[in-house]
Motif scaffolding. Structure first.
Motif, PDB file in Angstrom:
ATOM      1  N   ALA A 240      29.293  24.492  40.884  1.00 40.77           N
ATOM      2  CA  ALA A 240      29.027  24.182  39.481  1.00 40.77           C
ATOM      3  C   ALA A 240      27.542  24.057  39.164  1.00 40.77           C
ATOM      4  CB  ALA A 240      29.769  22.899  39.096  1.00 40.77           C
ATOM      5  N   ALA A 241      26.690  24.559  40.036  1.00 42.64           N
ATOM      6  CA  ALA A 241      25.256  24.450  39.765  1.00 42.64           C
ATOM      7  C   ALA A 241      24.514  25.583  40.456  1.00 42.64           C
ATOM      8  CB  ALA A 241      24.731  23.108  40.275  1.00 42.64           C
ATOM      9  N   ARG A 242      23.325  25.896  39.960  1.00 42.02           N
ATOM     10  CA  ARG A 242      22.446  26.811  40.688  1.00 42.02           C
ATOM     11  C   ARG A 242      21.817  26.018  41.820  1.00 42.02           C
ATOM     12  NH1 ARG A 242      17.828  29.008  38.023  1.00 42.02           N
ATOM     13  NH2 ARG A 242      17.986  27.242  36.588  1.00 42.02           N
ATOM     14  N   VAL A 243      21.502  26.669  42.914  1.00 42.67           N
ATOM     15  CA  VAL A 243      20.915  25.966  44.052  1.00 42.67           C
ATOM     16  C   VAL A 243      19.476  26.416  44.220  1.00 42.67           C
ATOM     17  CG1 VAL A 243      21.031  25.600  46.547  1.00 42.67           C
ATOM     18  CG2 VAL A 243      23.152  25.789  45.213  1.00 42.67           C
ATOM     19  N   ARG A 244      18.572  25.474  44.378  1.00 46.66           N
ATOM     20  CA  ARG A 244      17.181  25.822  44.680  1.00 46.66           C
ATOM     21  C   ARG A 244      16.777  25.083  45.960  1.00 46.66           C
ATOM     22  NH1 ARG A 244      11.923  24.482  41.050  1.00 46.66           N
ATOM     23  NH2 ARG A 244      13.216  25.217  39.324  1.00 46.66           N
ATOM     24  N   ILE A 245      16.345  25.859  46.958  1.00 48.44           N
ATOM     25  CA  ILE A 245      15.921  25.273  48.229  1.00 48.44           C
ATOM     26  C   ILE A 245      14.416  25.036  48.166  1.00 48.44           C
ATOM     27  CG2 ILE A 245      15.804  25.618  50.742  1.00 48.44           C
ATOM     28  CD1 ILE A 245      18.689  25.412  49.686  1.00 48.44           C
ATOM     29  N   GLY A 246      14.013  23.775  48.236  1.00 47.49           N
ATOM     30  CA  GLY A 246      12.592  23.446  48.140  1.00 47.49           C
ATOM     31  C   GLY A 246      11.913  23.463  49.497  1.00 47.49           C
ATOM     32  N   LYS A 247      10.616  23.710  49.489  1.00 50.67           N
ATOM     33  CA  LYS A 247       9.865  23.708  50.749  1.00 50.67           C
ATOM     34  C   LYS A 247       9.056  22.424  50.886  1.00 50.67           C
ATOM     35  CE  LYS A 247       9.723  28.564  51.829  1.00 50.67           C
ATOM     36  NZ  LYS A 247      10.684  29.022  50.788  1.00 50.67           N
ATOM     37  N   GLN A 248       9.106  21.596  49.869  1.00 49.70           N
ATOM     38  CA  GLN A 248       8.350  20.338  49.902  1.00 49.70           C
ATOM     39  C   GLN A 248       9.347  19.172  49.885  1.00 49.70           C
ATOM     40  OE1 GLN A 248       6.140  20.715  46.247  1.00 49.70           O
ATOM     41  NE2 GLN A 248       7.839  21.725  45.248  1.00 49.70           N
ATOM     42  N   GLY A 249       8.847  17.982  49.753  1.00 50.47           N
ATOM     43  CA  GLY A 249       9.734  16.820  49.685  1.00 50.47           C
ATOM     44  C   GLY A 249      10.630  16.884  48.455  1.00 50.47           C
ATOM     45  N   LEU A 250      11.735  16.162  48.513  1.00 57.35           N
ATOM     46  CA  LEU A 250      12.708  16.216  47.422  1.00 57.35           C
ATOM     47  C   LEU A 250      12.102  15.787  46.081  1.00 57.35           C
ATOM     48  CD1 LEU A 250      15.639  16.677  46.556  1.00 57.35           C
ATOM     49  CD2 LEU A 250      16.117  14.310  47.173  1.00 57.35           C
ATOM     50  N   LEU A 251      11.357  14.699  46.096  1.00 58.98           N
ATOM     51  CA  LEU A 251      10.809  14.213  44.826  1.00 58.98           C
ATOM     52  C   LEU A 251       9.821  15.215  44.231  1.00 58.98           C
ATOM     53  CD1 LEU A 251      10.335  10.390  45.468  1.00 58.98           C
ATOM     54  CD2 LEU A 251      12.116  11.531  44.134  1.00 58.98           C
ATOM     55  N   ALA A 252       9.063  15.886  45.109  1.00 59.33           N
ATOM     56  CA  ALA A 252       8.121  16.897  44.615  1.00 59.33           C
ATOM     57  C   ALA A 252       8.895  18.055  43.977  1.00 59.33           C
ATOM     58  CB  ALA A 252       7.240  17.390  45.755  1.00 59.33           C
ATOM     59  N   SER A 253      10.018  18.438  44.584  1.00 60.57           N
ATOM     60  CA  SER A 253      10.844  19.503  43.995  1.00 60.57           C
ATOM     61  C   SER A 253      11.394  19.081  42.637  1.00 60.57           C
ATOM     62  CB  SER A 253      12.033  19.838  44.901  1.00 60.57           C
ATOM     63  OG  SER A 253      11.595  20.277  46.157  1.00 60.57           O
ATOM     64  N   VAL A 254      11.828  17.826  42.568  1.00 60.05           N
ATOM     65  CA  VAL A 254      12.354  17.327  41.292  1.00 60.05           C
ATOM     66  C   VAL A 254      11.250  17.376  40.239  1.00 60.05           C
ATOM     67  CG1 VAL A 254      13.263  15.296  40.084  1.00 60.05           C
ATOM     68  CG2 VAL A 254      14.108  15.862  42.369  1.00 60.05           C
ATOM     69  N   ALA A 255      10.066  16.902  40.608  1.00 56.28           N
ATOM     70  CA  ALA A 255       8.951  16.887  39.658  1.00 56.28           C
ATOM     71  C   ALA A 255       8.626  18.305  39.179  1.00 56.28           C
ATOM     72  CB  ALA A 255       7.728  16.239  40.300  1.00 56.28           C
ATOM     73  N   ASP A 256       8.663  19.261  40.099  1.00 60.22           N
ATOM     74  CA  ASP A 256       8.431  20.673  39.737  1.00 60.22           C
ATOM     75  C   ASP A 256       9.414  21.136  38.676  1.00 60.22           C
ATOM     76  OD1 ASP A 256       6.283  21.433  41.106  1.00 60.22           O
ATOM     77  OD2 ASP A 256       7.336  22.534  42.700  1.00 60.22           O
ATOM     78  N   ALA A 257      10.682  20.794  38.908  1.00 56.85           N
ATOM     79  CA  ALA A 257      11.728  21.228  37.977  1.00 56.85           C
ATOM     80  C   ALA A 257      11.577  20.555  36.617  1.00 56.85           C
ATOM     81  CB  ALA A 257      13.107  20.928  38.572  1.00 56.85           C
ATOM     82  N   LEU A 258      11.018  19.350  36.610  1.00 53.91           N
ATOM     83  CA  LEU A 258      10.913  18.615  35.354  1.00 53.91           C
ATOM     84  C   LEU A 258       9.659  18.949  34.571  1.00 53.91           C
ATOM     85  CD1 LEU A 258      12.086  15.033  36.424  1.00 53.91           C
ATOM     86  CD2 LEU A 258      13.433  16.903  35.448  1.00 53.91           C
TER      87      LEU A 258
END
Ligand code: ZN
Ligand code: ZN
Length: 336
Positions: free
Chosen positions: A46-64
């Motif tokens: 039920a979602a698109r998947v994005r595999i980040g190469k950095q820490g989780l919070l950094a990936s979240v910040a990128d998306a936001l």
């Protein structure tokens, strides 16, 4: 931004231990890391998947960050203060982070038919575990051995494991509602309280039974039947539309009438599902309204310091027309 692993599983099927789901009006994206590439592809529908190469919070910040002046809700009960501060720094001043409390948990409280099926199976498994360990409850066994036997049987029957630390308490120790198993050996003429939970297909059961080893004295029988009557009254009060406090009151009134009100030291029950404590709460002052599809435990008990305790706990599904007790283990007073 949803970060609690159980909520991730609920919303998109991902069962990894690290990820975040960014839900927008028009899209839904799961962020996780390279350890979960294959798993996410297999599980997430039920979602698109994005595999980040950095820490989780950094990936979240990128998306936001792509959304300027965005207002973002985060799970206040599941993000630490330091994670919240770090996320704020990474997002920058354009993103407003707002605490969000229990919105997903509220959805989870009402089970759909597939979830009910899984919970019925988990409750059946827990009940079978109880029946299977009865023969080993004999003088000489240690609390820790019996706990190990319970968890072994769970796994043999297909459970992923216990949903909480199994409680086994003998004799006087059973007066502690949350006793941890010790090396205490069982003696004749003692109470035995077993409180066990198994996880099957992600869903939990929660079951307590109290048995006596030997011939029980009259006062122990009196306590047992008082708790059983209180439980019956509370199960009878479970219905769509009832409040948590009304179910709690039904149990408490019985025990008070029988002179044991002050010995009932905890609340009557709690919601159950992907986690062992969910909404609604069946407790004094709980305004939670029961709804069809809720699964709750009903677990009154009495605890007498120096003598022992008795608790009987079953899992109950709230139906549109009446409720269904999912746990099937024998509730008679067993003297082994
Ligand atoms: Zn329990
Ligand atoms: Zn419980």
């Amino acid at each position: 931004v949803v970060s609690h692993p159980v909520n991730l599983y609920y919303l998109c099927g991902f069962s990894g231990s690290s990820g975040a789901l960014v839900v927008r009006g028009d899209s839904c994206e799961l962020l996780t890391d390279g350890r979960y590439t294959v798993q996410a592809r297999e599980e997430v529908t039920a979602a698109r998947v994005r595999i980040g190469k950095q820490g989780l919070l950094a990936s979240v910040a990128d998306a936001l960050r792509s959304r300027r002046r965005a207002r973002i809700g985060f799970e206040a009960s599941h993000l630490t203060v330091s994670q919240r501060l770090q996320l704020g720094r990474l997002c920058g001043p354009g993103v407003g982070l707002r605490p969000m409390n229990g919105s997903i948990e509220q959805l989870r409280a009402v089970k759909d038919p597939g979830e009910v099926e899984a919970m019925r199976a988990a409750a059946g498994l827990g009940s079978r575990v109880f029946e299977r360990v009865l023969p080993v409850i004999r003088p000489g066994i240690r609390e820790s051995e019996l706990a190990a036997e319970i968890e072994y049987q769970m796994r043999k029957l297909g459970a992923a494991g216990p949903s909480f630390e199994t409680i086994v308490a003998f004799g006087e120790r059973s007066a502690m509602p949350h006793a941890r198993p010790t090396d205490k050996q069982l003696r004749k003429n003692e109470l035995v309280v077993l409180d066990l939970g198994a996880i099957l297909r992600h869903y939990c059961c929660d079951l307590t039974r109290t048995v006596y080893v030997g011939r029980a004295p009259a006062r122990v029988k009196r306590w047992y039947f008082a708790v059983l009557e209180a439980q019956r009254a509370a199960i009878g009060a479970v219905a769509a539309g009832a409040t948590g406090e009304s179910v709690d009151r039904a149990a408490r009134q019985v025990l008070t009438r029988l002179g044991l009100g002050s010995r009932f030291a905890h609340s009557t029950g709690h919601g159950l599902g992907l986690e062992v404590h969910e909404q609604p709460r069946l407790a004094r002052g709980s305004k939670d309204k029961l709804a069809a599809g809720n699964v709750v435990t009903v677990e009154p008990g009495v605890y007498i310091e120096g003598s022992g305790g008795i608790r009987i706990e079953d899992d109950v599904l709230v139906g549109r027309n009446g409720n269904e007790v999912l746990t099937t283990a024998n509730r008679e007073f067993l003297q082994l």
